[in-house]
Design a protein around this motif. Structure first.
Motif, PDB file in Angstrom:
ATOM      1  N   SER A 153       0.835  -1.198   0.000  1.00  0.00           N
ATOM      2  CA  SER A 153       0.000   0.000   0.000  1.00  0.00           C
ATOM      3  C   SER A 153       0.869   1.246   0.000  1.00  0.00           C
ATOM      4  O   SER A 153       2.011   1.225   0.486  1.00  0.00           O
ATOM      5  CB  SER A 153      -0.919   0.002   1.219  1.00  0.00           C
ATOM      6  OG  SER A 153      -0.155  -0.017   2.418  1.00  0.00           O
ATOM      7  N   ILE A 168       0.804   8.383  -8.564  1.00  0.00           N
ATOM      8  CA  ILE A 168      -0.443   7.616  -8.444  1.00  0.00           C
ATOM      9  C   ILE A 168      -0.582   6.649  -9.615  1.00  0.00           C
ATOM     10  O   ILE A 168      -0.905   5.464  -9.437  1.00  0.00           O
ATOM     11  CB  ILE A 168      -1.651   8.571  -8.386  1.00  0.00           C
ATOM     12  CG1 ILE A 168      -1.639   9.369  -7.086  1.00  0.00           C
ATOM     13  CG2 ILE A 168      -2.964   7.790  -8.514  1.00  0.00           C
ATOM     14  CD1 ILE A 168      -2.652  10.507  -7.052  1.00  0.00           C
ATOM     15  N   GLN A 169      -0.314   7.132 -10.815  1.00  0.00           N
ATOM     16  CA  GLN A 169      -0.433   6.276 -12.001  1.00  0.00           C
ATOM     17  C   GLN A 169       0.598   5.155 -11.984  1.00  0.00           C
ATOM     18  O   GLN A 169       0.294   4.012 -12.351  1.00  0.00           O
ATOM     19  CB  GLN A 169      -0.280   7.120 -13.259  1.00  0.00           C
ATOM     20  CG  GLN A 169      -1.367   8.179 -13.429  1.00  0.00           C
ATOM     21  CD  GLN A 169      -1.156   8.972 -14.705  1.00  0.00           C
ATOM     22  OE1 GLN A 169      -1.267   8.452 -15.814  1.00  0.00           O
ATOM     23  NE2 GLN A 169      -0.830  10.255 -14.550  1.00  0.00           N
ATOM     24  N   LYS A 172      -0.442   2.433  -9.530  1.00  0.00           N
ATOM     25  CA  LYS A 172      -1.553   1.609 -10.003  1.00  0.00           C
ATOM     26  C   LYS A 172      -1.155   0.672 -11.141  1.00  0.00           C
ATOM     27  O   LYS A 172      -1.452  -0.520 -11.119  1.00  0.00           O
ATOM     28  CB  LYS A 172      -2.705   2.514 -10.459  1.00  0.00           C
ATOM     29  CG  LYS A 172      -3.984   1.761 -10.851  1.00  0.00           C
ATOM     30  CD  LYS A 172      -5.102   2.726 -11.193  1.00  0.00           C
ATOM     31  CE  LYS A 172      -6.395   1.993 -11.518  1.00  0.00           C
ATOM     32  NZ  LYS A 172      -6.955   1.302 -10.335  1.00  0.00           N
ATOM     33  N   HIS A 173      -0.468   1.221 -12.153  1.00  0.00           N
ATOM     34  CA  HIS A 173      -0.277   0.478 -13.397  1.00  0.00           C
ATOM     35  C   HIS A 173       1.082  -0.197 -13.532  1.00  0.00           C
ATOM     36  O   HIS A 173       1.205  -1.193 -14.252  1.00  0.00           O
ATOM     37  CB  HIS A 173      -0.493   1.413 -14.592  1.00  0.00           C
ATOM     38  CG  HIS A 173      -1.862   1.995 -14.656  1.00  0.00           C
ATOM     39  ND1 HIS A 173      -2.984   1.227 -14.877  1.00  0.00           N
ATOM     40  CD2 HIS A 173      -2.291   3.284 -14.506  1.00  0.00           C
ATOM     41  CE1 HIS A 173      -4.061   2.012 -14.886  1.00  0.00           C
ATOM     42  NE2 HIS A 173      -3.675   3.249 -14.656  1.00  0.00           N
ATOM     43  N   GLU A 176       1.692  -1.896  -9.235  1.00  0.00           N
ATOM     44  CA  GLU A 176       0.548  -2.715  -8.829  1.00  0.00           C
ATOM     45  C   GLU A 176       0.322  -2.703  -7.319  1.00  0.00           C
ATOM     46  O   GLU A 176       0.280  -3.742  -6.655  1.00  0.00           O
ATOM     47  CB  GLU A 176       0.701  -4.149  -9.350  1.00  0.00           C
ATOM     48  CG  GLU A 176       0.795  -4.216 -10.869  1.00  0.00           C
ATOM     49  CD  GLU A 176       0.910  -5.652 -11.379  1.00  0.00           C
ATOM     50  OE1 GLU A 176      -0.018  -6.445 -11.121  1.00  0.00           O
ATOM     51  OE2 GLU A 176       1.940  -5.961 -12.007  1.00  0.00           O
ATOM     52  N   SER A 178      -1.668  -2.407  -3.845  1.00  0.00           N
ATOM     53  CA  SER A 178      -2.961  -2.940  -3.424  1.00  0.00           C
ATOM     54  C   SER A 178      -3.925  -1.833  -3.026  1.00  0.00           C
ATOM     55  O   SER A 178      -5.150  -1.972  -3.144  1.00  0.00           O
ATOM     56  CB  SER A 178      -2.789  -3.906  -2.247  1.00  0.00           C
ATOM     57  OG  SER A 178      -2.200  -3.225  -1.138  1.00  0.00           O
ATOM     58  N   ARG A 179      -3.380  -0.732  -2.522  1.00  0.00           N
ATOM     59  CA  ARG A 179      -4.213   0.399  -2.112  1.00  0.00           C
ATOM     60  C   ARG A 179      -3.414   1.693  -2.269  1.00  0.00           C
ATOM     61  O   ARG A 179      -2.247   1.773  -1.861  1.00  0.00           O
ATOM     62  CB  ARG A 179      -4.684   0.242  -0.678  1.00  0.00           C
ATOM     63  CG  ARG A 179      -5.643   1.349  -0.206  1.00  0.00           C
ATOM     64  CD  ARG A 179      -6.480   0.910   0.966  1.00  0.00           C
ATOM     65  NE  ARG A 179      -7.288   1.985   1.551  1.00  0.00           N
ATOM     66  CZ  ARG A 179      -8.438   2.437   1.051  1.00  0.00           C
ATOM     67  NH1 ARG A 179      -8.920   1.919  -0.078  1.00  0.00           N
ATOM     68  NH2 ARG A 179      -9.122   3.387   1.651  1.00  0.00           N
ATOM     69  N   ILE A 180      -4.073   2.701  -2.857  1.00  0.00           N
ATOM     70  CA  ILE A 180      -3.440   3.990  -3.115  1.00  0.00           C
ATOM     71  C   ILE A 180      -4.305   5.071  -2.495  1.00  0.00           C
ATOM     72  O   ILE A 180      -5.466   5.253  -2.868  1.00  0.00           O
ATOM     73  CB  ILE A 180      -3.308   4.252  -4.635  1.00  0.00           C
ATOM     74  CG1 ILE A 180      -2.565   3.105  -5.326  1.00  0.00           C
ATOM     75  CG2 ILE A 180      -2.611   5.587  -4.881  1.00  0.00           C
ATOM     76  CD1 ILE A 180      -2.705   3.113  -6.838  1.00  0.00           C
ATOM     77  N   GLY A 196      -6.390   7.409 -10.314  1.00  0.00           N
ATOM     78  CA  GLY A 196      -6.255   6.035  -9.852  1.00  0.00           C
ATOM     79  C   GLY A 196      -6.203   5.863  -8.354  1.00  0.00           C
ATOM     80  O   GLY A 196      -6.045   4.741  -7.865  1.00  0.00           O
ATOM     81  N   ASP A 198      -7.495   5.244  -4.695  1.00  0.00           N
ATOM     82  CA  ASP A 198      -8.673   4.603  -4.109  1.00  0.00           C
ATOM     83  C   ASP A 198      -9.403   5.542  -3.161  1.00  0.00           C
ATOM     84  O   ASP A 198     -10.624   5.461  -3.000  1.00  0.00           O
ATOM     85  CB  ASP A 198      -8.257   3.330  -3.351  1.00  0.00           C
ATOM     86  CG  ASP A 198      -7.613   2.308  -4.269  1.00  0.00           C
ATOM     87  OD1 ASP A 198      -8.264   1.896  -5.239  1.00  0.00           O
ATOM     88  OD2 ASP A 198      -6.444   1.955  -4.022  1.00  0.00           O
ATOM     89  N   LYS A 273      -1.632   3.801 -20.298  1.00  0.00           N
ATOM     90  CA  LYS A 273      -1.746   3.587 -18.843  1.00  0.00           C
ATOM     91  C   LYS A 273      -1.119   4.731 -18.059  1.00  0.00           C
ATOM     92  O   LYS A 273      -1.602   5.091 -16.981  1.00  0.00           O
ATOM     93  CB  LYS A 273      -1.112   2.250 -18.464  1.00  0.00           C
ATOM     94  CG  LYS A 273      -1.890   1.044 -18.977  1.00  0.00           C
ATOM     95  CD  LYS A 273      -1.221  -0.262 -18.574  1.00  0.00           C
ATOM     96  CE  LYS A 273      -2.037  -1.457 -19.056  1.00  0.00           C
ATOM     97  NZ  LYS A 273      -1.388  -2.742 -18.694  1.00  0.00           N
TER      98      LYS A 273
END
Length: 311
Positions: A153, A168-169, A172-173, A176, A178-180, A196, A198, A273
């Motif tokens: 995270s 942030i990107q 996420k991409h 990978e 699990s939580r942002i 992206g 959460d 992405k």
């Protein structure tokens, strides 16, 4: 001769001048670049305003600027990756090995070492490409510095800024997460979530010690590690790119420009992405560089401030 922005003394934005300076010489391993677009970064005005490197700076007149996108106009001896006419982009100022170049990117032409540059992704405009290098590499190297692992995270302080919006990107991409979770002001919450995140914490209404979660990685892009460290897990990692020195638990990251690292991220850019985030007021014309710097120094930009066309 060429047109450029430059300064002959340290100080406020008012020391910037627009005028003629000689074309730079190309030496072994370098290329001459016709600059099509450039982007502004906080380090540009900190050098000019505070004399960050004044003990051993490049000689005046100094042309500010790190980021560019443009076209190769000439190649020096030993250059094998690029040819005249190639479209390239990169961060040309490597502060990890020395002082700022005398010629930055706010000029019609500049020179850069071949290894600092990468081919411009085919789906990006020159303006979009120019907005990426320093901020994107800073974010990437922060994740790599703490050896971020898939499924961990991350809490990103300053999600609407040039580095935060790309972090942030990347989380996420590319990495990978699990939580942002990120922070932003009230008017930018939806924007940051669209990148992206959460969850986006409104820092005008909620302090760090009111965040109920703890994170594997706290990436502080605005220099608040003395406060933001409280959201890190006991064994969590913290990177602060804007405090010198940061909190004792945090690491500093000084970006290392790298054409090969930009090439590594190219598939994520060309697949859509990773997207360039440019402030709605950009691009700014070449004659309006002073106004662009004044806006940058308000710290209210949403994404990157870009200068284009350079003519």
């Amino acid at each position: 001769m060429q047109k450029a922005w430059f300064y002959n003394e340290y100080g406020s934005v008012d020391v910037l001048q627009f005028g003629d300076i000689p074309l730079p010489n190309v030496v072994t391993g370098q290329v001459l670049v016709k600059v099509r677009a450039a982007a502004l970064n906080p380090v540009d005005y900190k050098i000019r305003k505070l004399g960050v490197f004044r003990t051993a700076d490049a000689p005046f007149p100094a042309v500010p600027g790190c980021d560019l996108a443009g076209v190769v106009a000439e190649v020096g001896e030993g250059v094998s990756k690029f040819n005249k006419g190639d479209e390239i982009y990169g961060d040309i100022q490597d502060f990890t090995v020395g002082n700022p170049k005398q010629y930055g990117t706010l000029a019609q032409y500049t020179v850069a070492e071949e290894h600092l540059l990468a081919s411009k992704p085919h789906n990006l405009s020159f303006e979009e490409a120019a907005s990426l290098p320093l901020a994107l590499l800073t974010a990437q190297q922060a994740f790599d510095t703490i050896n971020f692992q898939k499924g961990q995270s991350v809490f990103i302080v300053g999600g609407a800024g040039g580095v935060g919006s790309l972090a942030i990107q990347l989380a996420k991409h590319v990495y990978e997460a699990s939580r942002i979770v990120s922070t932003a002001s009230t008017g930018k919450l939806d924007f940051v979530k669209s990148l992206g995140a959460d969850l986006v914490v409104d820092y005008t209404k909620q302090s760090y010690d009111q965040v109920p979660e703890k994170f594997d990685f706290v990436f502080d892009t605005i220099g608040e590690s003395f406060k933001s460290h409280v959201v890190a897990k006991e064994e969590g990692k913290i990177v602060d790119i804007a405090s010198f020195p940061p909190h004792h638990r945090a690491e500093s990251v000084l970006v290392k420009p790298s054409g090969s690292n930009l090439e590594r991220l190219r598939p994520f850019i060309e697949s859509g992405k990773l997207k360039a985030v440019i402030d709605p007021k950009s691009p700014n014309p070449f004659f309006a560089v002073k106004e662009a710097f004044k806006y940058l120094e308000t710290e209210r930009a949403k994404g990157k401030i870009v200068i284009s066309p350079i003519e």
